[in-house]
Design a protein around this motif. Structure first.
Motif, PDB file in Angstrom:
ATOM      1  N   LEU A 177     -51.708  13.650  47.349  1.00 36.97           N
ATOM      2  CA  LEU A 177     -50.963  12.684  48.161  1.00 36.97           C
ATOM      3  C   LEU A 177     -51.245  12.814  49.653  1.00 36.97           C
ATOM      4  CD1 LEU A 177     -47.440  12.961  46.477  1.00 36.97           C
ATOM      5  CD2 LEU A 177     -49.109  11.131  46.167  1.00 36.97           C
ATOM      6  N   GLU A 178     -51.990  13.857  50.030  1.00 40.09           N
ATOM      7  CA  GLU A 178     -52.223  14.187  51.438  1.00 40.09           C
ATOM      8  C   GLU A 178     -50.905  14.490  52.148  1.00 40.09           C
ATOM      9  OE1 GLU A 178     -54.629  11.114  53.187  1.00 40.09           O
ATOM     10  OE2 GLU A 178     -56.407  11.715  52.061  1.00 40.09           O
ATOM     11  N   ALA A 179     -50.016  15.143  51.415  1.00 39.66           N
ATOM     12  CA  ALA A 179     -48.770  15.648  51.990  1.00 39.66           C
ATOM     13  C   ALA A 179     -49.026  17.072  52.452  1.00 39.66           C
ATOM     14  CB  ALA A 179     -47.657  15.627  50.951  1.00 39.66           C
ATOM     15  N   ARG A 180     -48.444  17.452  53.562  1.00 38.65           N
ATOM     16  CA  ARG A 180     -48.692  18.794  54.095  1.00 38.65           C
ATOM     17  C   ARG A 180     -47.465  19.688  54.005  1.00 38.65           C
ATOM     18  NH1 ARG A 180     -52.635  17.821  52.666  1.00 38.65           N
ATOM     19  NH2 ARG A 180     -54.383  16.833  53.709  1.00 38.65           N
ATOM     20  N   ALA A 181     -46.356  19.161  53.541  1.00 36.88           N
ATOM     21  CA  ALA A 181     -45.127  19.957  53.418  1.00 36.88           C
ATOM     22  C   ALA A 181     -44.664  19.976  51.970  1.00 36.88           C
ATOM     23  CB  ALA A 181     -44.033  19.395  54.311  1.00 36.88           C
ATOM     24  N   ILE A 182     -44.257  21.153  51.529  1.00 29.59           N
ATOM     25  CA  ILE A 182     -43.656  21.321  50.206  1.00 29.59           C
ATOM     26  C   ILE A 182     -42.302  21.984  50.413  1.00 29.59           C
ATOM     27  CG2 ILE A 182     -43.830  22.440  47.954  1.00 29.59           C
ATOM     28  CD1 ILE A 182     -46.891  22.437  48.341  1.00 29.59           C
ATOM     29  N   PHE A 183     -41.230  21.322  49.976  1.00 30.01           N
ATOM     30  CA  PHE A 183     -39.870  21.835  50.157  1.00 30.01           C
ATOM     31  C   PHE A 183     -39.366  22.466  48.860  1.00 30.01           C
ATOM     32  CE2 PHE A 183     -40.107  19.113  53.793  1.00 30.01           C
ATOM     33  CZ  PHE A 183     -39.120  19.522  54.683  1.00 30.01           C
ATOM     34  N   ILE A 184     -38.759  23.639  48.994  1.00 29.76           N
ATOM     35  CA  ILE A 184     -38.177  24.320  47.843  1.00 29.76           C
ATOM     36  C   ILE A 184     -36.869  24.981  48.280  1.00 29.76           C
ATOM     37  CG2 ILE A 184     -39.587  26.391  48.291  1.00 29.76           C
ATOM     38  CD1 ILE A 184     -39.572  26.912  45.247  1.00 29.76           C
ATOM     39  N   GLY A 185     -35.879  24.977  47.405  1.00 30.00           N
ATOM     40  CA  GLY A 185     -34.545  25.438  47.770  1.00 30.00           C
ATOM     41  C   GLY A 185     -34.270  26.910  47.518  1.00 30.00           C
ATOM     42  N   VAL A 186     -35.242  27.772  47.775  1.00 32.88           N
ATOM     43  CA  VAL A 186     -35.003  29.204  47.581  1.00 32.88           C
ATOM     44  C   VAL A 186     -34.111  29.747  48.685  1.00 32.88           C
ATOM     45  CG1 VAL A 186     -37.128  29.619  46.303  1.00 32.88           C
ATOM     46  CG2 VAL A 186     -37.141  29.778  48.794  1.00 32.88           C
ATOM     47  N   ASN A 187     -33.409  30.826  48.358  1.00 32.25           N
ATOM     48  CA  ASN A 187     -32.412  31.371  49.276  1.00 32.25           C
ATOM     49  C   ASN A 187     -32.356  32.887  49.109  1.00 32.25           C
ATOM     50  OD1 ASN A 187     -29.331  32.292  49.483  1.00 32.25           O
ATOM     51  ND2 ASN A 187     -29.680  30.632  50.940  1.00 32.25           N
ATOM     52  N   ALA A 188     -32.340  33.610  50.226  1.00 30.71           N
ATOM     53  CA  ALA A 188     -32.329  35.077  50.188  1.00 30.71           C
ATOM     54  C   ALA A 188     -30.971  35.658  50.536  1.00 30.71           C
ATOM     55  CB  ALA A 188     -33.386  35.628  51.142  1.00 30.71           C
ATOM     56  N   GLY A 193     -29.808  20.890  40.842  1.00 25.90           N
ATOM     57  CA  GLY A 193     -28.731  21.752  41.293  1.00 25.90           C
ATOM     58  C   GLY A 193     -28.337  21.496  42.736  1.00 25.90           C
ATOM     59  N   LEU A 194     -27.328  22.223  43.174  1.00 24.87           N
ATOM     60  CA  LEU A 194     -26.768  22.059  44.514  1.00 24.87           C
ATOM     61  C   LEU A 194     -27.802  22.330  45.604  1.00 24.87           C
ATOM     62  CD1 LEU A 194     -23.316  23.451  45.593  1.00 24.87           C
ATOM     63  CD2 LEU A 194     -25.331  23.934  46.969  1.00 24.87           C
ATOM     64  N   ASP A 195     -28.517  23.435  45.492  1.00 22.49           N
ATOM     65  CA  ASP A 195     -29.447  23.832  46.549  1.00 22.49           C
ATOM     66  C   ASP A 195     -30.607  22.850  46.703  1.00 22.49           C
ATOM     67  OD1 ASP A 195     -27.895  26.056  47.003  1.00 22.49           O
ATOM     68  OD2 ASP A 195     -29.233  27.457  45.980  1.00 22.49           O
ATOM     69  N   SER A 196     -31.259  22.515  45.600  1.00 26.51           N
ATOM     70  CA  SER A 196     -32.427  21.640  45.698  1.00 26.51           C
ATOM     71  C   SER A 196     -32.035  20.230  46.144  1.00 26.51           C
ATOM     72  CB  SER A 196     -33.187  21.596  44.363  1.00 26.51           C
ATOM     73  OG  SER A 196     -32.402  21.022  43.337  1.00 26.51           O
ATOM     74  N   ALA A 197     -30.844  19.772  45.749  1.00 27.64           N
ATOM     75  CA  ALA A 197     -30.371  18.461  46.205  1.00 27.64           C
ATOM     76  C   ALA A 197     -30.158  18.464  47.716  1.00 27.64           C
ATOM     77  CB  ALA A 197     -29.077  18.094  45.485  1.00 27.64           C
ATOM     78  N   THR A 198     -29.624  19.577  48.230  1.00 26.98           N
ATOM     79  CA  THR A 198     -29.421  19.687  49.674  1.00 26.98           C
ATOM     80  C   THR A 198     -30.754  19.686  50.411  1.00 26.98           C
ATOM     81  OG1 THR A 198     -27.426  21.002  49.256  1.00 26.98           O
ATOM     82  CG2 THR A 198     -28.313  21.028  51.501  1.00 26.98           C
ATOM     83  N   VAL A 199     -31.728  20.397  49.867  1.00 23.46           N
ATOM     84  CA  VAL A 199     -33.059  20.432  50.476  1.00 23.46           C
ATOM     85  C   VAL A 199     -33.662  19.032  50.534  1.00 23.46           C
ATOM     86  CG1 VAL A 199     -35.440  21.186  50.093  1.00 23.46           C
ATOM     87  CG2 VAL A 199     -33.584  22.837  49.975  1.00 23.46           C
ATOM     88  N   LEU A 200     -33.511  18.275  49.462  1.00 23.45           N
ATOM     89  CA  LEU A 200     -34.032  16.908  49.452  1.00 23.45           C
ATOM     90  C   LEU A 200     -33.367  16.071  50.538  1.00 23.45           C
ATOM     91  CD1 LEU A 200     -35.682  14.584  48.311  1.00 23.45           C
ATOM     92  CD2 LEU A 200     -33.934  14.293  46.527  1.00 23.45           C
ATOM     93  N   ALA A 201     -32.049  16.180  50.659  1.00 26.50           N
ATOM     94  CA  ALA A 201     -31.340  15.434  51.702  1.00 26.50           C
ATOM     95  C   ALA A 201     -31.812  15.853  53.090  1.00 26.50           C
ATOM     96  CB  ALA A 201     -29.833  15.650  51.560  1.00 26.50           C
ATOM     97  N   MET A 202     -32.090  17.133  53.277  1.00 24.81           N
ATOM     98  CA  MET A 202     -32.558  17.633  54.566  1.00 24.81           C
ATOM     99  C   MET A 202     -33.958  17.116  54.881  1.00 24.81           C
ATOM    100  SD  MET A 202     -31.104  21.554  54.242  1.00 24.81           S
ATOM    101  CE  MET A 202     -31.530  22.109  55.902  1.00 24.81           C
TER     102      MET A 202
END
Length: 233
Positions: free
Chosen positions: A116-127, A15-24
């Motif tokens: 993966l030893e990744a420390r960030a998890i991105f999610i496109g939630v919005n309030a 969707g629009l939101d999660s795609a934007t988060v990935l680009a960010m």
């Protein structure tokens, strides 16, 4: 890859939101490992959109995990006997809410991030411009982040996880403007709750209404492909 490479797991629905988060996340210099879910949702064409977005943005890897949330039902998105409403009732959690969906998704993203030893998890939630889902609120995200750091070997060893929600306080128009700045092609995305097999949006569900209004408010042409719907006067 160097030891200083920042890794992130990014949840991508298509969707629009999660795609934007990935680009960010990419813009912030993260090596992105993308996770999508085939959870028995009504519109699986969003997974085709997720693959298209992930390919266009050149992510490190993209995994699609099969879950059977339709076995539980309880949502118009996973139970075809429940009709998707054209207008949500204000102040009431809508029937398109999928029980515990973001909790499940974040838990699996956390497992992958630890491996993966990744420390960030991105999610496109919005309030701000959202449909009233309880698992999109800042309080939930804060609670999950605390749980993540209590329940993992990495977390208790001082290698803390961070749940990144860059869209949390943005309007849909602001989200679209940011995606446009980053060169994101929104024509690849599918936001509709009941898109057809070709990925065309219904134009009447709550998600379609929020998306369309966002493009109008942002002053950006809407690239969404819509179904041809004939209605009686």
């Amino acid at each position: 890859m160097t030891e200083s490479t920042k890794k992130a797991v990014v949840l991508l629905s298509g969707g629009l939101d999660s795609a934007t988060v990935l680009a960010m996340a990419i813009d912030q210099g993260y090596e992105c490992h993308v996770l999508s879910f085939d959870y028995g949702q009504r519109s699986r064409t969003e997974l085709n959109a997720a693959r298209a977005v992930a390919t266009a943005l050149g992510v490190r890897d993209h995994r699609v995990i099969r879950l059977n949330l339709e076995d539980f039902g309880g949502s118009a998105l996973t139970d075809t006997s429940i009709e998707v409403p054209e207008q949500e009732e204000e102040g009431v959690i809508p029937v398109t809410y999928v029980p515990a969906r973001n909790t499940v998704f974040l838990s699996l993203a956390l497992g992958l991030a630890e491996v993966l030893e990744a420390r960030a998890i991105f999610i496109g939630v919005n309030a701000v411009d959202y449909s009233g889902y309880p698992d999109c609120r800042p309080a939930f995200i804060a609670a999950f982040e605390q749980t993540a750091n209590l329940a993992t070997r990495a977390g208790v060893s001082g290698q803390h996880f961070h749940i990144e929600t860059p869209l949390m306080k943005m309007t849909k128009a602001e989200i679209i403007a940011e995606g446009m700045r980053l060169g994101l092609d929104y024509g690849l995305t599918v936001s509709c709750y009941q898109a057809d097999d070709d990925g065309r949006a219904c134009g009447v569900c709550d998600s379609c209404r929020l998306r369309a209004k966002g493009f109008v408010d942002a002053g950006v042409p809407d690239p969404t492909r819509y179904q041809r719907v004939t209605r009686n006067a």
